[in-house]
Design a protein around this motif. Sequence first.
Motif, mmCIF file in Angstrom:
data_model
loop_
_atom_site.group_PDB
_atom_site.id
_atom_site.type_symbol
_atom_site.label_atom_id
_atom_site.label_comp_id
_atom_site.label_asym_id
_atom_site.label_seq_id
_atom_site.Cartn_x
_atom_site.Cartn_y
_atom_site.Cartn_z
ATOM 1 N N LEU A 1 10.105 16.777 -8.758
ATOM 2 C CA LEU A 1 8.884 16.215 -8.191
ATOM 3 C C LEU A 1 9.018 14.702 -8.035
ATOM 4 N N TYR A 2 9.465 14.033 -9.088
ATOM 5 C CA TYR A 2 9.619 12.578 -9.041
ATOM 6 C C TYR A 2 10.688 12.179 -8.024
ATOM 7 N N ARG A 3 11.784 12.937 -7.989
ATOM 8 C CA ARG A 3 12.920 12.554 -7.137
ATOM 9 C C ARG A 3 12.695 12.891 -5.670
ATOM 10 N N ASN A 4 12.069 14.021 -5.388
ATOM 11 C CA ASN A 4 12.010 14.511 -4.009
ATOM 12 C C ASN A 4 10.685 14.268 -3.297
ATOM 13 N N GLU A 5 9.594 14.128 -4.045
ATOM 14 C CA GLU A 5 8.294 14.066 -3.382
ATOM 15 C C GLU A 5 7.579 12.728 -3.511
ATOM 16 N N LEU A 6 8.066 11.861 -4.384
ATOM 17 C CA LEU A 6 7.544 10.494 -4.407
ATOM 18 C C LEU A 6 8.438 9.658 -3.499
ATOM 19 N N PRO A 7 7.866 9.042 -2.464
ATOM 20 C CA PRO A 7 8.692 8.438 -1.398
ATOM 21 C C PRO A 7 9.517 7.232 -1.809
ATOM 22 N N GLN B 1 13.175 6.019 -13.675
ATOM 23 C CA GLN B 1 12.220 7.089 -13.401
ATOM 24 C C GLN B 1 10.802 6.662 -13.760
ATOM 25 N N SER B 2 10.661 5.873 -14.818
ATOM 26 C CA SER B 2 9.324 5.431 -15.226
ATOM 27 C C SER B 2 8.700 4.508 -14.201
ATOM 28 N N ALA B 3 9.517 3.872 -13.356
ATOM 29 C CA ALA B 3 8.990 2.947 -12.339
ATOM 30 C C ALA B 3 8.623 3.651 -11.044
ATOM 31 N N THR B 4 9.029 4.902 -10.888
ATOM 32 C CA THR B 4 8.890 5.588 -9.600
ATOM 33 C C THR B 4 7.447 5.658 -9.117
ATOM 34 N N ILE B 5 6.560 6.175 -9.949
ATOM 35 C CA ILE B 5 5.173 6.346 -9.522
ATOM 36 C C ILE B 5 4.497 4.990 -9.304
ATOM 37 N N ASP C 1 1.925 1.867 -1.448
ATOM 38 C CA ASP C 1 0.704 2.441 -0.853
ATOM 39 C C ASP C 1 -0.420 1.408 -0.794
ATOM 40 N N VAL C 2 -0.605 0.669 -1.899
ATOM 41 C CA VAL C 2 -1.664 -0.348 -1.952
ATOM 42 C C VAL C 2 -1.365 -1.468 -0.963
ATOM 43 N N ALA C 3 -0.111 -1.907 -0.909
ATOM 44 C CA ALA C 3 0.276 -2.986 0.008
ATOM 45 C C ALA C 3 0.099 -2.560 1.461
ATOM 46 N N GLN C 4 0.469 -1.319 1.761
ATOM 47 C CA GLN C 4 0.352 -0.818 3.128
ATOM 48 C C GLN C 4 -1.109 -0.717 3.551
ATOM 49 N N SER C 5 -1.945 -0.245 2.643
ATOM 50 C CA SER C 5 -3.372 -0.137 2.946
ATOM 51 C C SER C 5 -3.976 -1.520 3.174
ATOM 52 N N SER C 6 -3.619 -2.476 2.341
ATOM 53 C CA SER C 6 -4.157 -3.832 2.478
ATOM 54 C C SER C 6 -3.758 -4.466 3.805
ATOM 55 N N TRP C 7 -2.506 -4.287 4.196
ATOM 56 C CA TRP C 7 -2.010 -4.928 5.417
ATOM 57 C C TRP C 7 -2.423 -4.167 6.673
ATOM 58 N N ASP C 8 -2.220 -2.849 6.676
ATOM 59 C CA ASP C 8 -2.481 -2.056 7.883
ATOM 60 C C ASP C 8 -3.975 -1.855 8.131
ATOM 61 N N ASN C 9 -4.741 -1.640 7.083
ATOM 62 C CA ASN C 9 -6.163 -1.331 7.253
ATOM 63 C C ASN C 9 -7.055 -2.570 7.238
ATOM 64 N N ASP C 10 -6.690 -3.561 6.402
ATOM 65 C CA ASP C 10 -7.556 -4.733 6.243
ATOM 66 C C ASP C 10 -6.972 -6.002 6.849
ATOM 67 N N SER D 1 -2.910 5.192 -10.635
ATOM 68 C CA SER D 1 -2.432 5.726 -9.360
ATOM 69 C C SER D 1 -3.208 6.954 -8.881
ATOM 70 N N ASP D 2 -3.428 7.026 -7.572
ATOM 71 C CA ASP D 2 -4.058 8.203 -6.974
ATOM 72 C C ASP D 2 -3.189 9.458 -7.113
ATOM 73 N N TYR D 3 -1.920 9.260 -7.419
ATOM 74 C CA TYR D 3 -1.021 10.410 -7.533
ATOM 75 C C TYR D 3 -1.387 11.316 -8.705
ATOM 76 N N TYR D 4 -2.175 10.812 -9.643
ATOM 77 C CA TYR D 4 -2.612 11.649 -10.754
ATOM 78 C C TYR D 4 -3.630 12.692 -10.312
ATOM 79 N N ASN D 5 -4.085 12.619 -9.062
ATOM 80 C CA ASN D 5 -4.941 13.685 -8.529
ATOM 81 C C ASN D 5 -4.147 14.959 -8.285
#
Length: 375
Positions: free
Chosen positions: A37-43, A105-109, A116-125, A266-270
């Motif tokens: 999960l950490y290796r393949n699905e977290l970008p 691995q502990s830094a992945t999430i 994600d936060v940086a992209q939202s701040s720049w692209d959306n705001d 992180s929202d990933y805990y959802n």
Amino acid sequence: MTNPNDKKTEENLEQTEANILEQFRLRQEAQIAAQKLYRNELPVQPLMITYEPYKQGDWELVSNPKPVPSSSYFGTIISAPDYRLQKTRGTGIGVWMSITPMELQSATIHLTTLIDVAQSSWDNDGKVPHIVIGGFGMGMFLLNALFQLENYSLPAKITVVELSKDIPEIVMAASSDVTEQLLADALSGDYDVSLEIIHDDLLKMQPINDVDYMFVDIWQMLGTDAAREQSRELKKNWNPKAYGYWGEEIDVAVYGKELVDELNLSDYYNDPRIMDACDVIFEAKVGLPIKLARKKLSAIGSHVEEDQIIMVSIKDESRNVDFFVPKYEDDTAFASWYLNKSKSRIFVVYGDQFNDSFEVEYRFNEEAQTWSSSW
């Protein structure tokens, strides 16, 4: 003539062995699933940084590029180079940072959340995101953040708060040409990602306003209660839009969504699979079933005053154990305590690390006993 009791005993032993093998199989499956999960699905996947040996002030960077067996975040063993930053003089002597599979691995999430936060701040705001990193360490998180922001073509302002003036200089001197240049470019202020290093105590300094993402790694030991408690204070005082800290996955396993919501993690805990992975991480790093930690939490609550003498009762199947955790005579505060797997010994964490010698009185099956640490 066969004794029926002997046959029943043999059947019980076979059933016990089968149960143990089944539990072992399920644990292996959970470890593999969490790792995939950490290796393949977290970008965002952290990169290994390489270092040369270096000494300065009270610090030494140890470099052994030959792969050695190392424990991963999920309990499996992986071969990797041995890079460590350790303090050789003063208070807190010992290893403070290492670059191992577990650290990456502990830094992945957290790196994924940062992007994600940086992209939202720049692209959306249309706002250049401001990222605060507490603790320079070996620069692993910072260097990966710089690399990934460039990879995703995102601008950002990064502020690193580090108490020691020696540590950033050591990392700059010991890093490869590529990573040294990455740091130099960011520090120059001539690029889309700018970097400022502030030498101060993160817990005492005046908070910075308008922080989009804050990641903190200022603790010597993984999974200490201090990390969670101090994170509460940092989140309250700094009020970042999103927050993360080293080892939070261990706390999330015990405290669940309540802690996620409180600290705005992180929202990933959802994703329930991420929550399951947190359980795997807890058991791999603490060495105990997560259910015992949750029983402890339900028995004494989420917070206990350090000046109290505590008696905790936990009922586990047929066992009834009363734990008496005394306060040290010199007023040394304890951080937390755990049972070992056989539930026959208690490990008490004093001063956020395992103490070498202490005595705990406990009552087991109505018989008072005293046990002195000897591991």
